[in-house]
Design a protein around this motif. Structure first.
Motif, short mmCIF file in Angstrom:
data_model
loop_
_atom_site.label_atom_id
_atom_site.label_comp_id
_atom_site.label_asym_id
_atom_site.label_seq_id
_atom_site.Cartn_x
_atom_site.Cartn_y
_atom_site.Cartn_z
N GLY A 399 1.15 -1.38 -0.17
CA GLY A 399 -0.24 0.42 -0.29
C GLY A 399 0.83 0.99 0.10
N ILE A 400 2.06 1.09 -0.22
CA ILE A 400 3.39 2.28 -0.27
C ILE A 400 2.92 2.84 -2.19
CG2 ILE A 400 5.76 3.03 -0.63
CD1 ILE A 400 6.24 0.68 1.46
N PRO A 401 3.08 4.48 -1.82
CA PRO A 401 2.00 5.21 -2.99
C PRO A 401 3.92 4.55 -3.93
CG PRO A 401 1.51 6.69 -0.47
CD PRO A 401 2.35 5.34 -0.32
N PRO A 402 3.42 5.64 -5.36
CA PRO A 402 4.27 5.23 -5.92
C PRO A 402 4.41 6.26 -6.56
CG PRO A 402 1.93 4.69 -7.24
CD PRO A 402 1.47 5.04 -5.74
N GLU A 403 5.14 7.35 -6.05
CA GLU A 403 5.79 8.07 -5.18
C GLU A 403 6.93 8.55 -4.21
OE1 GLU A 403 1.71 10.46 -4.40
OE2 GLU A 403 2.24 8.27 -5.19
N LEU A 404 7.00 7.02 -3.85
CA LEU A 404 8.02 7.42 -2.84
C LEU A 404 8.85 5.82 -3.21
CD1 LEU A 404 5.44 6.82 0.34
CD2 LEU A 404 7.58 8.67 -0.02
N TYR A 405 8.47 5.28 -3.52
CA TYR A 405 8.90 3.64 -4.63
C TYR A 405 10.84 3.67 -4.56
CZ TYR A 405 5.03 1.78 -6.03
OH TYR A 405 3.70 1.12 -5.87
N THR A 406 10.75 4.94 -5.57
CA THR A 406 11.84 5.47 -5.16
C THR A 406 12.92 6.66 -4.71
OG1 THR A 406 11.75 5.96 -8.01
CG2 THR A 406 13.93 6.87 -7.23
N PRO A 407 12.19 7.45 -3.73
CA PRO A 407 12.32 8.01 -2.51
C PRO A 407 13.34 6.83 -0.98
CG PRO A 407 10.93 9.15 -2.79
CD PRO A 407 10.85 7.81 -3.78
N LEU A 408 12.01 5.22 -1.13
CA LEU A 408 12.78 4.55 -0.43
C LEU A 408 13.57 3.99 -0.42
CD1 LEU A 408 9.33 2.79 -0.01
CD2 LEU A 408 10.04 3.37 1.83
N PHE A 409 13.98 3.67 -1.30
CA PHE A 409 15.41 2.82 -2.08
C PHE A 409 16.53 3.90 -1.53
CE2 PHE A 409 17.17 1.88 -6.70
CZ PHE A 409 18.92 0.93 -5.71
N ALA A 410 16.66 5.34 -1.41
CA ALA A 410 17.37 6.86 -1.27
C ALA A 410 17.76 5.75 0.36
CB ALA A 410 16.62 7.57 -1.63
N VAL A 411 16.27 5.68 1.18
CA VAL A 411 16.32 5.55 2.70
C VAL A 411 16.99 4.39 2.47
CG1 VAL A 411 14.63 4.70 3.78
CG2 VAL A 411 14.38 6.32 2.86
N SER A 412 16.99 3.29 2.43
CA SER A 412 17.99 2.34 2.41
C SER A 412 19.91 2.44 1.54
CB SER A 412 17.91 1.10 1.87
OG SER A 412 18.59 -0.36 1.85
N ARG A 413 19.84 3.08 0.90
CA ARG A 413 21.34 3.43 0.00
C ARG A 413 21.83 4.01 0.38
NH1 ARG A 413 22.53 1.13 -4.82
NH2 ARG A 413 21.58 -0.42 -3.93
N ILE A 414 21.53 4.85 1.43
CA ILE A 414 22.52 6.40 2.15
C ILE A 414 23.26 5.50 2.67
CG2 ILE A 414 20.70 6.95 3.43
CD1 ILE A 414 21.02 9.13 4.01
N VAL A 415 23.00 4.63 3.42
CA VAL A 415 24.32 3.91 4.26
C VAL A 415 25.33 2.84 3.05
CG1 VAL A 415 24.18 1.98 5.85
CG2 VAL A 415 22.46 2.63 5.63
N GLY A 416 24.96 2.64 2.21
CA GLY A 416 26.09 2.68 1.23
C GLY A 416 26.82 3.75 1.08
N TRP A 417 25.44 4.49 0.80
CA TRP A 417 26.91 5.86 0.09
C TRP A 417 27.38 7.14 1.22
CZ3 TRP A 417 21.22 8.30 -1.46
CH2 TRP A 417 20.98 7.93 -2.32
N CYS A 418 26.77 6.95 2.66
CA CYS A 418 27.23 7.43 3.79
C CYS A 418 29.25 6.87 4.03
CB CYS A 418 27.26 6.90 4.44
SG CYS A 418 25.74 8.73 5.14
N ALA A 419 29.48 5.22 3.85
CA ALA A 419 30.29 4.55 4.30
C ALA A 419 31.97 4.21 3.37
CB ALA A 419 29.51 2.78 4.19
N HIS A 420 30.38 4.19 1.50
CA HIS A 420 32.31 5.03 0.64
C HIS A 420 32.46 6.03 0.45
CE1 HIS A 420 31.59 1.15 -2.43
NE2 HIS A 420 30.09 1.55 -2.24
#
Length: 451
Positions: A399-420
């Motif tokens: 039930g997650i709105p489509p406009e949040l699909y990519t932002p949810l990716f960012a919410v997760s991937r920021i961990v990798g970004w910070c580590a890099h």
């Protein structure tokens, strides 16, 4: 000049720019240029070393690329083992993965508890941030709002430019903790100011996991099931890191290598992830599936479905791009381990939500696409479904709105970004500066009156 005159002039100028942007493809071969930092066999050009994440999708045998089953490792540990470990113990895994990626080792119970406590405290946005930076400046696009929120965070930091490891770590932890809140509030502002819906601003809870907080923040009634939280947690784990060569991680390292602040580097990564060829791919998959569902009368008819997939590849159907979105990957060949893990959970949720027919359609497209690709392209290139193929469907079932699909990716991937970012600044300490060769012929300057 009025707006119409200016628009006409811009159109003429655009034609000039477009004409000056075309470079003969033969020049790339002539000068041995690796377009997209890709070798001729599709492998990536080796530009760095990392201890954070490993993406394995093929092997090189006597100089020849050969397909292999995909593997994804976080700090040397197979992600399948990580997922199996925390799921068997009936707990969330994203926080453990955050700790592992940032600090290079798995936390013990005490370390994980301390980490969760710190992150729980960091979730609260700075005083006035919600009102001044989000609600007073809503955006139609949540990724745009997220990038702006990251840049705005600079102004709320008393020590924003210090690039010592300790300060970068503090900034990283704050951003990781606050991304879900920034995303949720940005979405609520969009829904209210652009969609005329009620405005719900819920406070994040320090006692909830990251996945639980996301569902708590974006839903009007704060309610969610344990199964929903577990599935979203899995999605976060699978998206947290994907090696230094993916576009957004590389963007983070390129920008960080200049010595700039954390907020500028992470905002650049958000901008990269927003692109439909990167983080926005799952939206394209969903759009394609809806098109297929409308065009194919019998979803289980392999012949009818294959014919339509062929028309997509021939640029006759859907968006005329010639792409079956969600199929194929820059690194993975025989399989994407993230897709395998997510697909298993997606099937269970589809059964529970009465959407098994849709899941079966996804699965059939996944099975038929490689065969159709060979028939249409006349090549034996190995392609398999990637994580984007099922992630949008999972978000839809949650039930997650489509406009949040990519932002949810960012919410997760920021961990990798910070580590890099920290690995680049603390370990490499050299600005990334590749070469570009100019192929324009010399021209003489002509005085203005003689042109």
């Amino acid at each position: 000049m009025n707006k119409e005159d200016i628009s006409k002039i811009i159109g003429e100028w655009a034609s000039m720019v477009d004409g000056n942007c075309k470079i003969d493809p033969d020049f790339y071969s002539k000068y041995n240029v690796k377009r997209g930092l890709r070798n001729s066999d599709g492998t990536g050009v080796l530009v760095g070393l990392t201890e954070i994440g490993e993406v394995h999708g093929y092997i090189i045998d006597e100089g020849e690329k050969k397909p292999d089953y995909g593997r994804l490792g976080y700090r040397g540990i197979d992600v399948e083992d990580i997922v199996s470990g925390f799921q068997k113990e009936g707990r969330s895994g994203f926080e453990e993965v955050c700790y592992l990626l940032l600090f290079g080792e798995l936390p013990n119970e005490k370390s994980l508890s301390t980490f969760n406590s710190v992150m729980g405290q960091y979730r609260v946005l700075p005083e006035g941030f919600t009102e001044d930076m989000i609600l007073k400046a809503p955006s139609m696009d949540i990724m745009n709002k997220l990038a702006r929120s990251v840049l705005a965070s600079y102004s709320y930091d008393s020590n924003p430019d210090d690039t010592s490891v300790g300060n970068m770590l503090r900034q990283s932890l704050e951003l990781i903790a606050r991304f879900p809140v920034m995303m949720a509030y940005g979405y609520q502002a969009k829904s209210h100011y652009y969609g005329n819906k009620s405005l719900y601003i819920h406070n994040p809870r320090p006692d909830l996991s990251m996945a639980e907080n996301i569902l708590h923040l974006i839903r009007a009634d704060n309610k969610y099931t344990r199964a929903e939280a577990e599935l979203l947690d899995l999605v976060l784990v699978l998206h947290a890191e994907h090696g230094g060569g993916n576009n957004s991680a590389f963007a983070t390292r390129v920008v960080s290598s200049s010595g700039t602040d954390t907020y500028s580097a992470i905002a650049a990564a958000v901008g990269s992830l927003k692109g439909p060829k990167h983080g926005g791919a799952n939206l394209k998959v969903m759009s394609m599936i809806e098109n297929i569902k409308a065009a194919v009368s019998n979803w289980s008819d392999e012949e009818e479905l294959s014919a339509y997939l062929a028309s997509i590849l021939r640029k006759e159907a859907f968006d005329k791009s010639g792409l079956i979105y969600g199929m194929g990957h820059a690194v993975y060949t025989l399989s994407d381990p993230r897709c395998i893990l997510l697909k298993e959970k997606a099937q269970g949720l589809a059964r529970d939500t009465g959407r098994l027919d849709e899941f079966n359609l996804y699965e059939l497209i996944e099975r038929l696409s490689p065969r159709v690709f060979v028939q249409e392209k006349g090549t034996g290139k190995d392609i398999s479904a990637n994580v984007d193929f099922y992630s949008g469907f999972v978000y839809s079932m949650l039930g997650i709105p489509p406009e949040l699909y990519t932002p949810l990716f960012a919410v997760s991937r920021i961990v990798g970004w910070c580590a890099h970012r920290m690995e680049e600044l603390a370990g490499v300490q050299r600005i990334i500066r590749p070469a570009y060769k100019s192929i324009v012929k010399g021209k003489k300057y002509i005085p203005l009156k003689e042109r």
